[in-house]
Design a protein around this motif. Structure first.
Motif, PDB file in Angstrom:
ATOM      1  N   GLU A 174       0.821  -1.215   0.000  1.00  0.00           N
ATOM      2  CA  GLU A 174       0.000   0.000   0.000  1.00  0.00           C
ATOM      3  C   GLU A 174       0.854   1.263   0.000  1.00  0.00           C
ATOM      4  O   GLU A 174       0.509   2.254  -0.645  1.00  0.00           O
ATOM      5  CB  GLU A 174      -0.930   0.003   1.218  1.00  0.00           C
ATOM      6  N   GLU A 175       1.970   1.237   0.712  1.00  0.00           N
ATOM      7  CA  GLU A 175       2.826   2.416   0.778  1.00  0.00           C
ATOM      8  C   GLU A 175       3.359   2.787  -0.604  1.00  0.00           C
ATOM      9  O   GLU A 175       3.371   3.972  -0.976  1.00  0.00           O
ATOM     10  CB  GLU A 175       3.980   2.170   1.744  1.00  0.00           C
ATOM     11  N   SER A 176       3.793   1.792  -1.369  1.00  0.00           N
ATOM     12  CA  SER A 176       4.291   2.055  -2.725  1.00  0.00           C
ATOM     13  C   SER A 176       3.196   2.627  -3.607  1.00  0.00           C
ATOM     14  O   SER A 176       3.436   3.544  -4.403  1.00  0.00           O
ATOM     15  CB  SER A 176       4.842   0.769  -3.347  1.00  0.00           C
ATOM     16  N   CYS A 177       1.991   2.081  -3.466  1.00  0.00           N
ATOM     17  CA  CYS A 177       0.857   2.556  -4.259  1.00  0.00           C
ATOM     18  C   CYS A 177       0.537   4.007  -3.933  1.00  0.00           C
ATOM     19  O   CYS A 177       0.381   4.843  -4.836  1.00  0.00           O
ATOM     20  CB  CYS A 177      -0.351   1.659  -4.009  1.00  0.00           C
ATOM     21  N   ARG A 178       0.448   4.327  -2.656  1.00  0.00           N
ATOM     22  CA  ARG A 178       0.146   5.704  -2.260  1.00  0.00           C
ATOM     23  C   ARG A 178       1.214   6.677  -2.754  1.00  0.00           C
ATOM     24  O   ARG A 178       0.903   7.754  -3.281  1.00  0.00           O
ATOM     25  CB  ARG A 178       0.021   5.794  -0.729  1.00  0.00           C
ATOM     26  N   ALA A 179       2.473   6.290  -2.596  1.00  0.00           N
ATOM     27  CA  ALA A 179       3.572   7.177  -2.984  1.00  0.00           C
ATOM     28  C   ALA A 179       3.581   7.427  -4.487  1.00  0.00           C
ATOM     29  O   ALA A 179       3.746   8.568  -4.939  1.00  0.00           O
ATOM     30  CB  ALA A 179       4.912   6.581  -2.539  1.00  0.00           C
ATOM     31  N   ALA A 180       3.384   6.364  -5.283  1.00  0.00           N
ATOM     32  CA  ALA A 180       3.424   6.509  -6.739  1.00  0.00           C
ATOM     33  C   ALA A 180       2.241   7.319  -7.258  1.00  0.00           C
ATOM     34  O   ALA A 180       2.399   8.185  -8.129  1.00  0.00           O
ATOM     35  CB  ALA A 180       3.462   5.133  -7.409  1.00  0.00           C
ATOM     36  N   LEU A 181       1.041   7.063  -6.732  1.00  0.00           N
ATOM     37  CA  LEU A 181      -0.129   7.806  -7.186  1.00  0.00           C
ATOM     38  C   LEU A 181      -0.021   9.279  -6.818  1.00  0.00           C
ATOM     39  O   LEU A 181      -0.401  10.157  -7.606  1.00  0.00           O
ATOM     40  CB  LEU A 181      -1.405   7.207  -6.604  1.00  0.00           C
ATOM     41  N   THR A 182       0.505   9.557  -5.632  1.00  0.00           N
ATOM     42  CA  THR A 182       0.674  10.950  -5.219  1.00  0.00           C
ATOM     43  C   THR A 182       1.688  11.656  -6.100  1.00  0.00           C
ATOM     44  O   THR A 182       1.464  12.788  -6.550  1.00  0.00           O
ATOM     45  CB  THR A 182       1.115  11.017  -3.747  1.00  0.00           C
ATOM     46  N   ALA A 183       2.802  10.988  -6.400  1.00  0.00           N
ATOM     47  CA  ALA A 183       3.824  11.584  -7.260  1.00  0.00           C
ATOM     48  C   ALA A 183       3.302  11.809  -8.668  1.00  0.00           C
ATOM     49  O   ALA A 183       3.573  12.844  -9.294  1.00  0.00           O
ATOM     50  CB  ALA A 183       5.068  10.692  -7.292  1.00  0.00           C
ATOM     51  N   CYS A 184       2.541  10.854  -9.188  1.00  0.00           N
ATOM     52  CA  CYS A 184       1.984  11.011 -10.533  1.00  0.00           C
ATOM     53  C   CYS A 184       0.919  12.101 -10.553  1.00  0.00           C
ATOM     54  O   CYS A 184       0.799  12.841 -11.540  1.00  0.00           O
ATOM     55  CB  CYS A 184       1.415   9.689 -11.026  1.00  0.00           C
ATOM     56  N   ALA A 185       0.136  12.205  -9.480  1.00  0.00           N
ATOM     57  CA  ALA A 185      -0.858  13.277  -9.388  1.00  0.00           C
ATOM     58  C   ALA A 185      -0.191  14.639  -9.447  1.00  0.00           C
ATOM     59  O   ALA A 185      -0.722  15.581 -10.053  1.00  0.00           O
ATOM     60  CB  ALA A 185      -1.665  13.137  -8.094  1.00  0.00           C
ATOM     61  N   GLU A 186       0.983  14.761  -8.852  1.00  0.00           N
ATOM     62  CA  GLU A 186       1.705  16.027  -8.871  1.00  0.00           C
ATOM     63  C   GLU A 186       2.236  16.368 -10.265  1.00  0.00           C
ATOM     64  O   GLU A 186       2.579  17.524 -10.525  1.00  0.00           O
ATOM     65  CB  GLU A 186       2.865  15.963  -7.862  1.00  0.00           C
ATOM     66  N   ALA A 187       2.292  15.370 -11.159  1.00  0.00           N
ATOM     67  CA  ALA A 187       2.731  15.584 -12.536  1.00  0.00           C
ATOM     68  C   ALA A 187       1.551  15.636 -13.504  1.00  0.00           C
ATOM     69  O   ALA A 187       1.739  15.596 -14.716  1.00  0.00           O
ATOM     70  CB  ALA A 187       3.697  14.478 -12.961  1.00  0.00           C
ATOM     71  N   SER A 188       0.317  15.717 -12.974  1.00  0.00           N
ATOM     72  CA  SER A 188      -0.892  15.634 -13.803  1.00  0.00           C
ATOM     73  C   SER A 188      -1.743  16.891 -13.672  1.00  0.00           C
ATOM     74  O   SER A 188      -1.742  17.553 -12.633  1.00  0.00           O
ATOM     75  CB  SER A 188      -1.734  14.410 -13.401  1.00  0.00           C
ATOM     76  N   ASP A 189      -2.477  17.179 -14.728  1.00  0.00           N
ATOM     77  CA  ASP A 189      -3.426  18.293 -14.730  1.00  0.00           C
ATOM     78  C   ASP A 189      -4.823  17.843 -14.329  1.00  0.00           C
ATOM     79  O   ASP A 189      -5.577  18.603 -13.728  1.00  0.00           O
ATOM     80  CB  ASP A 189      -3.511  18.903 -16.136  1.00  0.00           C
ATOM     81  N   VAL A 190      -5.176  16.617 -14.705  1.00  0.00           N
ATOM     82  CA  VAL A 190      -6.544  16.107 -14.551  1.00  0.00           C
ATOM     83  C   VAL A 190      -6.508  14.817 -13.757  1.00  0.00           C
ATOM     84  O   VAL A 190      -5.786  13.877 -14.104  1.00  0.00           O
ATOM     85  CB  VAL A 190      -7.194  15.843 -15.926  1.00  0.00           C
ATOM     86  N   LEU A 191      -7.282  14.751 -12.681  1.00  0.00           N
ATOM     87  CA  LEU A 191      -7.369  13.561 -11.843  1.00  0.00           C
ATOM     88  C   LEU A 191      -8.772  12.984 -11.918  1.00  0.00           C
ATOM     89  O   LEU A 191      -9.755  13.719 -11.763  1.00  0.00           O
ATOM     90  CB  LEU A 191      -7.017  13.897 -10.398  1.00  0.00           C
ATOM     91  N   LEU A 192      -8.868  11.664 -12.131  1.00  0.00           N
ATOM     92  CA  LEU A 192     -10.149  10.980 -12.238  1.00  0.00           C
ATOM     93  C   LEU A 192     -10.198   9.819 -11.233  1.00  0.00           C
ATOM     94  O   LEU A 192     -10.131   8.646 -11.604  1.00  0.00           O
ATOM     95  CB  LEU A 192     -10.339  10.446 -13.673  1.00  0.00           C
ATOM     96  N   PRO A 193     -10.289  10.110  -9.940  1.00  0.00           N
ATOM     97  CA  PRO A 193     -10.326   9.060  -8.924  1.00  0.00           C
ATOM     98  C   PRO A 193     -11.728   8.504  -8.714  1.00  0.00           C
ATOM     99  O   PRO A 193     -12.728   9.152  -9.046  1.00  0.00           O
ATOM    100  CB  PRO A 193      -9.843   9.789  -7.671  1.00  0.00           C
ATOM    101  N   SER A 194     -11.792   7.304  -8.138  1.00  0.00           N
ATOM    102  CA  SER A 194     -13.051   6.706  -7.690  1.00  0.00           C
ATOM    103  C   SER A 194     -13.042   6.702  -6.165  1.00  0.00           C
ATOM    104  O   SER A 194     -12.111   6.165  -5.549  1.00  0.00           O
ATOM    105  CB  SER A 194     -13.193   5.274  -8.213  1.00  0.00           C
ATOM    106  N   PHE A 195     -14.068   7.277  -5.565  1.00  0.00           N
ATOM    107  CA  PHE A 195     -14.046   7.491  -4.125  1.00  0.00           C
ATOM    108  C   PHE A 195     -13.911   6.197  -3.338  1.00  0.00           C
ATOM    109  O   PHE A 195     -13.170   6.142  -2.339  1.00  0.00           O
ATOM    110  CB  PHE A 195     -15.305   8.246  -3.669  1.00  0.00           C
ATOM    111  N   ASP A 196     -14.584   5.129  -3.742  1.00  0.00           N
ATOM    112  CA  ASP A 196     -14.517   3.892  -2.959  1.00  0.00           C
ATOM    113  C   ASP A 196     -13.085   3.368  -2.874  1.00  0.00           C
ATOM    114  O   ASP A 196     -12.640   2.906  -1.816  1.00  0.00           O
ATOM    115  CB  ASP A 196     -15.462   2.834  -3.531  1.00  0.00           C
ATOM    116  N   GLU A 197     -12.328   3.476  -3.956  1.00  0.00           N
ATOM    117  CA  GLU A 197     -10.936   3.026  -3.951  1.00  0.00           C
ATOM    118  C   GLU A 197     -10.058   3.960  -3.121  1.00  0.00           C
ATOM    119  O   GLU A 197      -9.175   3.508  -2.375  1.00  0.00           O
ATOM    120  CB  GLU A 197     -10.412   2.953  -5.377  1.00  0.00           C
ATOM    121  N   GLU A 198     -10.289   5.262  -3.269  1.00  0.00           N
ATOM    122  CA  GLU A 198      -9.478   6.241  -2.543  1.00  0.00           C
ATOM    123  C   GLU A 198      -9.712   6.150  -1.037  1.00  0.00           C
ATOM    124  O   GLU A 198      -8.788   6.341  -0.240  1.00  0.00           O
ATOM    125  CB  GLU A 198      -9.812   7.654  -3.033  1.00  0.00           C
TER     126      GLU A 198
END
Length: 338
Positions: A174-198
């Protein structure tokens, strides 16, 4: 001038059971499905390309030919000798699918191993779309290279969208997943998350918390999907918008509903719709997708009567083989929702 959308990730061979000892073979994957729907949603002034690595074998050749036949540019494919494409099999019950995967030797796992190729692919785009699965299939060091390449492309003026599409089994922890998604979000303009997963991964108590977290990461647009509940969106400078979801009681297969939603985003720039109308349109695309079987490869455009299988799919059986073309209601979203 032609604008180019590049979707980056893994396309796989799909085997879907259609009867006793009978399987339909297709090609699918979350970002590839998004590219397929985007191609149908966008006007001719847009070029849609799929970027991944495939092998030099016959199945890889067929996959590339299928993409080209569907109007998706393949000059962004990279061939990797001694590798092939991944495969998965599907079981379907009450409209929900379960999966078994064979992707250990997939060439797509090496898509960030050639930095020059990656920079060229991303730099030639107006918009790039990736997903959490794109990140998850890579080794940690390759994941970092991809995120760095996305950040460089964004600095150069390319817009980037990320569908977080969290699949815990693909990640080391889980730690790797959180870190990678956060880093990629910082390199993105548009985020399309699903609340149940988040909520599970990040502990978000509400969709508003998910939106606030990705706003803090630097996103210019956030759309929080929430199943049958209200869609929460925000963009700079338009602000917040809430759109009621319209439940569909005729669900056959939910696969690619989220992918069709993600593939709709580039139409935002082309059609210049008001935010609420855009979210309604994308939601309609996802609902219609759920009314028919599977993702991109089995969707046909015109056939409604039994006959040969659609392009990109075939039936396999121990004795005789027969198939009817698949119909996905999402086909209608091209003409009615955009």
């Amino acid at each position: 001038m032609t604008d180019r959308l590049v979707c980056l990730g893994e396309c796989m061979v799909e085997l879907a059971e259609t009867g006793p000892a009978t399987y339909r073979r297709s090609f699918a994957g979350d970002t590839f499905n998004a590219a397929w729907y985007a191609r149908r949603a966008l006007p001719e002034g847009w070029d849609v390309a799929y970027a991944t690595c495939i092998g030099t074998d016959a199945v890889s050749d067929e996959m590339a030919a299928f993409m080209a036949g569907e109007g998706i540019a393949t000059d962004t494919l990279r061939r990797v000798p001694e590798r092939g494409v991944g495969l998965y099999m599907i079981a379907l019950k009450d409209g929900e699918r379960s999966f078994a995967y064979w992707r250990g030797q997939s060439a797509a796992r090496l898509l960030a191993d050639d930095p020059d190729w990656l920079d060229a692919v991303l730099g030639g785009a107006a918009h790039v779309h990736v997903s959490g699965i794109t990140l998850a299939i890579l080794a940690p060091e390759a994941r970092r290279r991809l995120i760095d390449a996305l950040a460089r492309a964004r600095t150069a003026g390319v817009t980037v969208s990320l569908d977080t599409n969290i699949r815990p089994r693909l990640w080391e922890n889980e730690e790797s997943c959180r870190a990678a998604l956060t880093a990629c979000a910082e390199a993105s303009d548009v985020l399309l998350p699903s609340f149940d997963e988040e909520a599970v991964l990040f502990g978000d108590a509400t969709p508003e918390a998910t939106l606030a977290r990705y706003r803090q990461a630097g996103a210019r647009v956030v759309v929080v999907k929430n199943g049958a509940a209200q869609i929460l969106g925000w963009s700079d400078p338009a602000g917040e918008v809430r759109v009621d979801a319209v439940p569909d009681t005729a669900v056959v297969d939910t696969t690619a509903a989220g992918d069709s939603f993600a593939g709709a985003f580039p139409g935002r720039a082309s059609h210049r719709r008001r935010p609420a109308r855009r979210h309604h349109a994308r939601g309609a695309c996802g609902r219609r997708c759920g009314r028919g079987p599977r993702g991109a490869g089995a969707v046909t455009r015109r056939h409604h009567e039994p006959g040969p299988p659609p392009p990109g799919s075939s039936a396999m059986k121990v004795s005789s083989a027969a198939s009817s073309p698949s119909r996905c209601g999402a086909t209608r979203c091209s003409s009615r929702s955009w």
